[in-house]
Design a protein around this motif. Structure first.
Motif, PDB file in Angstrom:
ATOM      1  N   VAL A 218       0.472  -1.402  -0.061  1.00 40.83           N
ATOM      2  CA  VAL A 218      -0.035  -0.336   0.119  1.00 40.83           C
ATOM      3  C   VAL A 218       0.789   1.109   0.084  1.00 40.83           C
ATOM      4  O   VAL A 218       1.922   1.309   0.071  1.00 40.83           O
TER       5      VAL A 218
ATOM      6  N   SER B 227      -3.829   2.965  -1.330  1.00 38.46           N
ATOM      7  CA  SER B 227      -3.963   3.354  -2.792  1.00 38.46           C
ATOM      8  C   SER B 227      -3.220   1.916  -2.571  1.00 38.46           C
ATOM      9  O   SER B 227      -2.421   1.111  -2.010  1.00 38.46           O
ATOM     10  N   PHE B 228      -3.609   0.749  -2.610  1.00 41.97           N
ATOM     11  CA  PHE B 228      -3.720  -0.523  -2.536  1.00 41.97           C
ATOM     12  C   PHE B 228      -2.538  -1.177  -3.424  1.00 41.97           C
ATOM     13  O   PHE B 228      -2.870  -0.059  -5.055  1.00 41.97           O
TER      14      PHE B 228
ATOM     15  N   ASN C 271      -2.296  -4.181  -5.236  1.00 38.76           N
ATOM     16  CA  ASN C 271      -3.043  -5.316  -5.707  1.00 38.76           C
ATOM     17  C   ASN C 271      -4.393  -4.577  -6.283  1.00 38.76           C
ATOM     18  O   ASN C 271      -4.954  -3.926  -5.392  1.00 38.76           O
ATOM     19  N   LYS C 272      -4.860  -5.887  -7.309  1.00 40.60           N
ATOM     20  CA  LYS C 272      -6.695  -5.408  -7.085  1.00 40.60           C
ATOM     21  C   LYS C 272      -6.211  -6.728  -5.746  1.00 40.60           C
ATOM     22  O   LYS C 272      -6.024  -7.157  -5.733  1.00 40.60           O
ATOM     23  N   ALA C 273      -8.389  -6.600  -5.364  1.00 41.94           N
ATOM     24  CA  ALA C 273      -8.841  -7.098  -4.428  1.00 41.94           C
ATOM     25  C   ALA C 273      -9.851  -8.318  -5.261  1.00 41.94           C
ATOM     26  O   ALA C 273     -10.276  -7.832  -6.275  1.00 41.94           O
TER      27      ALA C 273
ATOM     28  N   GLY D  74      -4.671 -10.881  -3.781  1.00 49.48           N
ATOM     29  CA  GLY D  74      -4.637 -10.041  -4.404  1.00 49.48           C
ATOM     30  C   GLY D  74      -3.964  -9.960  -5.909  1.00 49.48           C
ATOM     31  O   GLY D  74      -3.151 -11.577  -5.504  1.00 49.48           O
TER      32      GLY D  74
ATOM     33  N   HIS E 246     -15.900  -2.200  -4.927  1.00 45.33           N
ATOM     34  CA  HIS E 246     -15.176  -0.875  -4.576  1.00 45.33           C
ATOM     35  C   HIS E 246     -14.825  -1.077  -3.085  1.00 45.33           C
ATOM     36  O   HIS E 246     -16.566  -0.936  -2.189  1.00 45.33           O
ATOM     37  N   THR E 247     -14.200  -1.727  -2.142  1.00 46.31           N
ATOM     38  CA  THR E 247     -13.986  -2.261  -0.356  1.00 46.31           C
ATOM     39  C   THR E 247     -14.273  -1.027   0.536  1.00 46.31           C
ATOM     40  O   THR E 247     -14.844  -1.389   1.641  1.00 46.31           O
TER      41      THR E 247
ATOM     42  N   THR F 155      -9.908   4.853   0.605  1.00 48.31           N
ATOM     43  CA  THR F 155      -9.382   4.140  -0.290  1.00 48.31           C
ATOM     44  C   THR F 155      -9.953   3.737  -1.660  1.00 48.31           C
ATOM     45  O   THR F 155     -10.838   4.159  -1.772  1.00 48.31           O
TER      46      THR F 155
ATOM     47  N   GLU G  49      -9.247   1.061  -3.095  1.00 49.58           N
ATOM     48  CA  GLU G  49      -9.413  -0.879  -3.879  1.00 49.58           C
ATOM     49  C   GLU G  49     -10.466  -1.275  -4.371  1.00 49.58           C
ATOM     50  O   GLU G  49     -11.529  -0.508  -3.917  1.00 49.58           O
ATOM     51  N   GLU G  50     -10.077  -1.702  -5.442  1.00 49.86           N
ATOM     52  CA  GLU G  50     -10.911  -2.417  -6.514  1.00 49.86           C
ATOM     53  C   GLU G  50     -10.857  -3.765  -5.811  1.00 49.86           C
ATOM     54  O   GLU G  50     -10.183  -4.413  -6.584  1.00 49.86           O
TER      55      GLU G  50
END
Length: 182
Positions: free
Chosen positions: A22, A43-44, A46-48, A81, A114-115, A120, A122-123
């Motif tokens: 992150v 911002s991650f 990786n994608k979840a 991820g 979107h988590t 965030t 994160e997608e």
């Protein structure tokens, strides 16, 4: 629905924290009502990716593990991820095999999520995996997982009664519950 205009104005930004998973940035902003303030965004890198494996008997698999940030044990659908540059289906296939040992011949995208869109970017992506073949798990160094096969109906009940609290697992299982009329 009509396209909406962004009423936020960014004045500046600066990095606050960065690690292999992150980064955190702080933004000086003018908010939609004209006030100045700050906004932090995680911002991650990786994608979840999450998977609901479903076999011919309408059973699924859950993964249990201790979640360090929550300081509690969590039951979830298999997930992990994938690098932002990697194909999401390729990464989802790898995560299913790593965490459950399963491989699947049929894959269907279930949802995009979107988590926590207030803090965030994160997608996440969730797939249904079917036509399953068992195999060996390949846990990461950080994983001490318990794997449980159970009726899909029971997994949906766990989402409904609060035994599952992970947001991606909840969204996926509740959608599947509606689709399968469980």
């Amino acid at each position: 629905m009509e396209e909406k205009k962004n009423n936020w104005q960014t004045l500046s930004s600066r990095p606050i924290y960065d690690n292999p998973w992150v980064n955190v940035r702080e933004y000086q902003v003018i908010n939609p009502r004209g006030g100045e303030g700050i906004y932090g965004v995680v911002s991650f890198k990786n994608k979840a990716l999450a998977i609901v494996p479903i076999d011919e008997e309408q059973h699924t698999w859950l993964v249990g593990q201790w979640r360090y940030p929550l300081n509690e044990y969590s039951w979830e659908i298999p997930m992990g991820g994938g690098p932002l540059s990697e194909d999401i289906l390729t990464a989802a296939k790898r995560e299913l095999q790593e965490e459950t040992g399963l491989t699947a011949k049929k894959w269907t995208e279930l949802l995009r999520i979107h988590t926590s869109n207030s803090v965030t970017d994160e997608e996440g992506f969730v797939f249904i995996a079917e036509d399953l073949t068992p195999g060996e798990t390949l846990f990461d160094e950080t994983e001490d997982l318990e794997i449980r096969r159970l009726p899909l109906r029971e997994a949906v009940a766990m989402a409904m009664d609060g035994r599952i609290t992970d947001s991606i697992s909840l969204a996926a299982l509740l959608k599947i519950g509606m689709m399968y009329k469980l």
